[in-house]
Design an enzyme around this catalytic site. Structure first.
Site, PDB file in Angstrom:
ATOM      1  N   LYS A   1       0.859  -1.191   0.000  1.00  0.00           N
ATOM      2  CA  LYS A   1       0.000   0.000   0.000  1.00  0.00           C
ATOM      3  C   LYS A   1       0.889   1.232   0.000  1.00  0.00           C
ATOM      4  CE  LYS A   1      -3.537   2.502   2.527  1.00  0.00           C
ATOM      5  NZ  LYS A   1      -4.556   2.470   3.586  1.00  0.00           N
TER       6      LYS A   1
ATOM      7  N   LYS B   1      -2.049  -1.532  -4.034  1.00  0.00           N
ATOM      8  CA  LYS B   1      -2.944  -0.372  -3.962  1.00  0.00           C
ATOM      9  C   LYS B   1      -2.148   0.917  -4.015  1.00  0.00           C
ATOM     10  CE  LYS B   1      -5.925   1.894  -0.695  1.00  0.00           C
ATOM     11  NZ  LYS B   1      -6.208   2.095   0.688  1.00  0.00           N
TER      12      LYS B   1
HETATM   13  C1  PBG Z   1      -7.643   3.164   5.561  1.00  0.00           C
HETATM   14  C2  PBG Z   1      -7.831   3.101   4.099  1.00  0.00           C
HETATM   15  C3  PBG Z   1      -7.656   4.115   3.147  1.00  0.00           C
HETATM   16  C4  PBG Z   1      -8.057   3.583   1.936  1.00  0.00           C
HETATM   17  C5  PBG Z   1      -8.424   2.258   2.170  1.00  0.00           C
HETATM   18  N1  PBG Z   1      -8.254   1.992   3.510  1.00  0.00           N
HETATM   19  C6  PBG Z   1      -7.243   5.528   3.315  1.00  0.00           C
HETATM   20  C7  PBG Z   1      -5.843   5.866   3.576  1.00  0.00           C
HETATM   21  O1  PBG Z   1      -4.968   5.031   3.715  1.00  0.00           O
HETATM   22  O2  PBG Z   1      -5.623   7.072   3.696  1.00  0.00           O
HETATM   23  C8  PBG Z   1      -8.093   4.315   0.621  1.00  0.00           C
HETATM   24  C9  PBG Z   1      -9.091   3.825  -0.352  1.00  0.00           C
HETATM   25  C10 PBG Z   1      -9.395   4.753  -1.460  1.00  0.00           C
HETATM   26  O3  PBG Z   1      -8.770   5.807  -1.664  1.00  0.00           O
HETATM   27  O4  PBG Z   1     -10.322   4.414  -2.197  1.00  0.00           O
HETATM   28  N2  PBG Z   1      -6.333   3.230   5.969  1.00  0.00           N
END
Ligand code: PBG
Length: 324
Positions: free
Chosen positions: A194, A247
């Site tokens: 991520k 992601k």
């Molecule tokens: C929670 C989370 C996030 C997303 C998924 N889980 C936000 C972040 O990390 O700031 C982002 C999903 C999206 O942008 O569609 N940590």
């Protein structure tokens, strides 16, 4: 070699193109990310994500019945709590919003695979993904909260948990915690690679989860690092992840491809909020052909190696597939 080899021979008509097509999309590929909020009768459109909503539990159930009828097998839940605090306490409360949603969904659409996102940022008053010490997120104390969340979701009947916090050691901690409580059959989908991405902007608006100070660079990955992404995935697999995720999706297809070549674990890709909203904004301006761009983006994510795709276009794409 040319003129014997003519690659255009297999492109001459639709039947030939169908015959040799390497990748195809199905509603079964999709997981719909959904936001759930307190109250009843609420279907509140998210300003920065046109066509996406914050649902109350009753409306969420209706919407999921529709998704299920379209052939979409799974949803990923994000909770919007009533109040936020330093430890994100609503996230591991038996009557938290996600716990309520899980219980209701397992009644309304029993066969649907309900996945719960595990993280603290939607629930903390500071918007960071863990317990704060000074200006730093403390890794190991955060693990305890993540485990409490997972167990609470499991008790509510969740089918799978998906940690998105990017703490070190979370997969092992979650696996141990779930197993100790008798939930050894609940798989973990790890947000393994991520990245710290500006593409999450609209999500933070939707979940009201932007950090109140600093950013997430001390725990999410540097977009410059492809090799490190492979190490992240490798370590999550070693710790016991059942499914691994990359992601965002489209800007990181190289990582997805590399992961699909190196690992045999089922691979997920998350087409995130910014990817969604950019397509929506351009489409609403009439600058692009929404239908074709959506299907092409999803197809290319699958071609790069994703077995499943988390996408806010799940309903739209499934409807298009049903028409064909
Ligand atoms: C929670 C989370 C996030 C997303 C998924 N889980 C936000 C972040 O990390 O700031 C982002 C999903 C999206 O942008 O569609 N940590």
């Amino acid at each position: 070699m040319f003129p014997q080899t003519r690659l255009r021979r297999l492109r001459r008509n639709a039947a030939l193109r169908d015959m040799v097509r390497e990748t195809s999309l199905s509603p079964k590929d999709f997981i719909a990310p959904l936001f759930v909020t307190h109250g009843t009768g609420i279907k509140d459109e998210i300003k920065s994500m046109p066509g996406q909503y914050r649902f109350s539990v009753d409306e969420l159930c209706k919407y999921c019945q529709k998704l299920w009828a379209l052939g979409i097998p799974s949803v990923m839940l994000f909770g919007i709590p009533e109040h936020k605090d330093g430890t994100g306490s609503e996230s591991y409360h038996d009557n938290g919003i996600v716990q309520q949603a899980i219980r209701a969904l397992k009644q309304a659409v029993p066969e649907m695979i309900v996945i719960a996102d595990i993280c603290m940022c939607e629930y903390t008053d500071h918007g960071h993904c863990g317990i704060i010490h000074g200006h730093e997120v403390n890794n190991d104390e955060t693990l305890d909260i993540l485990c409490a969340q997972a167990i609470s979701f499991a008790k509510a009947g969740v089918d799978m948990v998906a940690p998105s916090d990017m703490m070190d050691g979370r997969i092992m901690a979650l696996r141990d915690a779930l197993d100790d409580e008798g939930f050894d059959q609940i798989p973990i989908m790890s947000y393994a690679a991520k990245f710290c991405s500006a593409f999450y902007g609209p999500f933070r608006d939707a979940a009201d989860s932007a950090p109140s100070f600093g950013d997430r660079r001390a725990y999410q990955m540097d977009p410059a690092n492809g090799r490190e992404a492979i190490r992240e995935i490798e370590s999550d697999i070693e710790e016991g992840a059942d499914i691994v995720m990359v992601k965002p999706a489209l800007p990181y297809l190289d990582v997805l491809k590399e992961a699909s070549q190196q690992f045999d674990h089922p691979l997920a890709a998350y087409q995130v909020s910014g990817e969604y909203s950019m397509i929506k904004a351009a489409a609403m301006n009439g600058w692009i052909d929404e239908e074709r761009i959506v299907m092409e983006s999803l197809l290319c994510i699958k071609r790069a190696g994703a077995k499943m795709i988390l996408t806010y276009f799940a309903e739209y794409a499934a409807e298009l597939l049903a028409k064909k």
